[in-house]
Design a protein around this motif. Sequence first.
Motif, PDB file in Angstrom:
ATOM      1  N   PHE A  23      -8.351  -0.496   0.932  1.00 14.80           N
ATOM      2  CA  PHE A  23      -7.078  -0.744  -0.439  1.00 14.80           C
ATOM      3  C   PHE A  23      -6.661  -2.671  -0.694  1.00 14.80           C
ATOM      4  CE2 PHE A  23      -4.979  -1.057  -4.059  1.00 14.80           C
ATOM      5  CZ  PHE A  23      -3.217  -1.120  -3.580  1.00 14.80           C
ATOM      6  N   TYR A  48       0.533  -1.503   0.547  1.00 15.38           N
ATOM      7  CA  TYR A  48      -0.020  -0.411  -0.024  1.00 15.38           C
ATOM      8  C   TYR A  48       0.848   1.670   0.459  1.00 15.38           C
ATOM      9  CZ  TYR A  48      -3.655   3.211   2.035  1.00 15.38           C
ATOM     10  OH  TYR A  48      -4.119   4.064   2.043  1.00 15.38           O
ATOM     11  N   GLN A  81      -6.668  13.783  -3.455  1.00 15.20           N
ATOM     12  CA  GLN A  81      -6.952  13.665  -2.464  1.00 15.20           C
ATOM     13  C   GLN A  81      -5.489  12.749  -2.144  1.00 15.20           C
ATOM     14  OE1 GLN A  81      -9.953  11.220  -0.576  1.00 15.20           O
ATOM     15  NE2 GLN A  81     -10.842  12.670  -0.007  1.00 15.20           N
ATOM     16  N   ILE A  82      -5.125  11.795  -2.253  1.00 12.24           N
ATOM     17  CA  ILE A  82      -3.436  11.261  -2.190  1.00 12.24           C
ATOM     18  C   ILE A  82      -2.843  11.913  -2.602  1.00 12.24           C
ATOM     19  CG2 ILE A  82      -2.615   8.858  -2.865  1.00 12.24           C
ATOM     20  CD1 ILE A  82      -5.234   7.261  -3.504  1.00 12.24           C
ATOM     21  N   GLU A 122      -5.382   1.769   4.000  1.00 16.83           N
ATOM     22  CA  GLU A 122      -4.973   0.309   3.685  1.00 16.83           C
ATOM     23  C   GLU A 122      -5.592  -0.578   3.991  1.00 16.83           C
ATOM     24  OE1 GLU A 122      -1.033   0.504   5.959  1.00 16.83           O
ATOM     25  OE2 GLU A 122      -0.753  -0.994   5.123  1.00 16.83           O
ATOM     26  N   LEU A 162       1.639   7.691  -6.399  1.00 12.86           N
ATOM     27  CA  LEU A 162       1.112   8.917  -6.794  1.00 12.86           C
ATOM     28  C   LEU A 162       1.121   9.931  -6.349  1.00 12.86           C
ATOM     29  CD1 LEU A 162      -2.387   7.483  -6.848  1.00 12.86           C
ATOM     30  CD2 LEU A 162      -1.760   8.650  -8.448  1.00 12.86           C
ATOM     31  N   TRP A 218     -11.585   0.937  -7.978  1.00 12.11           N
ATOM     32  CA  TRP A 218      -9.654   0.829  -6.436  1.00 12.11           C
ATOM     33  C   TRP A 218      -9.532   1.978  -6.519  1.00 12.11           C
ATOM     34  CZ3 TRP A 218      -4.789   1.862  -8.589  1.00 12.11           C
ATOM     35  CH2 TRP A 218      -3.677   0.253  -8.198  1.00 12.11           C
ATOM     36  N   LEU A 219      -9.410   3.350  -7.508  1.00 16.17           N
ATOM     37  CA  LEU A 219      -8.774   4.381  -6.991  1.00 16.17           C
ATOM     38  C   LEU A 219      -9.533   4.235  -5.191  1.00 16.17           C
ATOM     39  CD1 LEU A 219      -8.455   6.699 -10.098  1.00 16.17           C
ATOM     40  CD2 LEU A 219      -7.000   5.884  -8.495  1.00 16.17           C
ATOM     41  N   LEU A 220     -10.816   4.951  -5.141  1.00 15.46           N
ATOM     42  CA  LEU A 220     -11.499   4.922  -4.320  1.00 15.46           C
ATOM     43  C   LEU A 220     -11.181   4.005  -2.993  1.00 15.46           C
ATOM     44  CD1 LEU A 220     -14.837   5.698  -4.404  1.00 15.46           C
ATOM     45  CD2 LEU A 220     -13.733   7.177  -3.599  1.00 15.46           C
ATOM     46  N   LEU A 259      -8.093   3.196  -2.947  1.00 22.14           N
ATOM     47  CA  LEU A 259      -6.623   3.675  -1.983  1.00 22.14           C
ATOM     48  C   LEU A 259      -6.669   5.027  -1.377  1.00 22.14           C
ATOM     49  CD1 LEU A 259      -3.814   2.853  -3.186  1.00 22.14           C
ATOM     50  CD2 LEU A 259      -3.971   3.999  -5.125  1.00 22.14           C
ATOM     51  N   SER A 260      -7.072   5.856  -1.670  1.00 23.44           N
ATOM     52  CA  SER A 260      -7.816   6.764  -1.119  1.00 23.44           C
ATOM     53  C   SER A 260      -7.912   6.920   0.668  1.00 23.44           C
ATOM     54  CB  SER A 260      -8.365   8.033  -1.721  1.00 23.44           C
ATOM     55  OG  SER A 260     -10.041   7.888  -1.870  1.00 23.44           O
ATOM     56  N   ALA A 310     -10.461  11.492  -6.082  1.00 21.58           N
ATOM     57  CA  ALA A 310      -9.492  10.281  -5.778  1.00 21.58           C
ATOM     58  C   ALA A 310      -8.248  10.668  -5.721  1.00 21.58           C
ATOM     59  CB  ALA A 310     -10.091   9.342  -5.707  1.00 21.58           C
ATOM     60  N   VAL A 311      -7.570  10.431  -7.071  1.00 22.32           N
ATOM     61  CA  VAL A 311      -6.302  11.058  -6.493  1.00 22.32           C
ATOM     62  C   VAL A 311      -5.498  12.154  -6.716  1.00 22.32           C
ATOM     63  CG1 VAL A 311      -5.147  11.492  -9.164  1.00 22.32           C
ATOM     64  CG2 VAL A 311      -6.372   9.462  -9.297  1.00 22.32           C
ATOM     65  N   LEU A 363      -2.453  10.206 -14.458  1.00 20.08           N
ATOM     66  CA  LEU A 363      -3.437   9.615 -14.518  1.00 20.08           C
ATOM     67  C   LEU A 363      -4.149  10.535 -14.239  1.00 20.08           C
ATOM     68  CD1 LEU A 363      -4.416   6.977 -13.372  1.00 20.08           C
ATOM     69  CD2 LEU A 363      -3.551   7.694 -11.226  1.00 20.08           C
ATOM     70  N   VAL A 407       2.750   2.192  -3.784  1.00 22.70           N
ATOM     71  CA  VAL A 407       1.396   2.911  -3.861  1.00 22.70           C
ATOM     72  C   VAL A 407       0.519   4.055  -3.863  1.00 22.70           C
ATOM     73  CG1 VAL A 407      -0.850   2.370  -5.847  1.00 22.70           C
ATOM     74  CG2 VAL A 407       0.321   0.590  -4.556  1.00 22.70           C
ATOM     75  N   ILE A 408       0.840   4.738  -2.828  1.00 25.93           N
ATOM     76  CA  ILE A 408       0.929   5.712  -2.635  1.00 25.93           C
ATOM     77  C   ILE A 408       1.568   6.748  -2.995  1.00 25.93           C
ATOM     78  CG2 ILE A 408       0.246   7.584  -0.438  1.00 25.93           C
ATOM     79  CD1 ILE A 408      -2.403   5.995  -0.994  1.00 25.93           C
TER      80      ILE A 408
END
Lengths: 126, 129
Positions: free
Chosen positions: B55, A50, A119-120, B52, A57, B44-46, B48-49, A116-117, A66, A53-54
């Motif tokens: 995800f 995890y 936000q991360i 953990e 991004l 999937w993106l949601l 992720l945000s 979402a993108v 993205l 991946v974060i």
Amino acid sequence: MRSPLGRVLGLGAAKEGPGHWWSQRVTAVALVPLVLWLVYSLLALSGQDYAAVIQWLRNPLHAVLLAVFLVTMFYHSYLGLQVVIEDYLHLGWLKVAVLILLKFAHVLLVAIAVFAVLQIALGGRS
Amino acid sequence: MTQDSRPLSPHLQIYRWQITMALSILHRATGILLSLGSVFIVYWLLSLSSGEDAFARAQGLLASLPGKIFMLAWIAALFFHLANGVRHLFWDVGLGFEMPTVRRSGWAVVVVAISLTALTWWLASGVQA
């Protein structure tokens, strides 16, 4: 020489054909490198945890690409589906309703995805 | 305009299947499948945000058998639609309309799509070891 109602019902000659055709091609051309980059990136990320991946991004270049991919893809998707509906659905009110719903769905999906993108990438959540 | 129910002359049962029409409808079908799959991308993106745990749940779904089947189908659809899309772009600038070229490029698309799918699948599963 067509009434607003006639235009909504799609009567008469095709309205914005060339524009639609061009947008479909431009988004298609943009999606070739974007999709290849996406597949490559996802392969590089597969099997990672995890945090990795974060981190990936949080790189501004990745986040921006993205986001650009998502917007382009959803636009291309709507244009394509619009043609499919117009080919098979001829019942006036049903066609209009489905096209409007599809557009709403696409706008909603792209808004959620880009949010979402961001936000991360901007570090809002864990 | 109403949906009429006039009879259609048989076509799919009559005409011999060729690479041209097969790839044409496959391009449409894969496009639709990709659009449907985009909903999962958003999920999937949601996840992720969302942290953990969320995800891990999404990744678990992907690792399940139906998840793997979905992934393979989606990757295959992606590479086919991409390759055939490029074929379409050549047509859009007026190239490749001669019948032998149409058929050859069609088969090339099939080969490229299968190869890229196999390569991606192999690379992805190699990492999980």
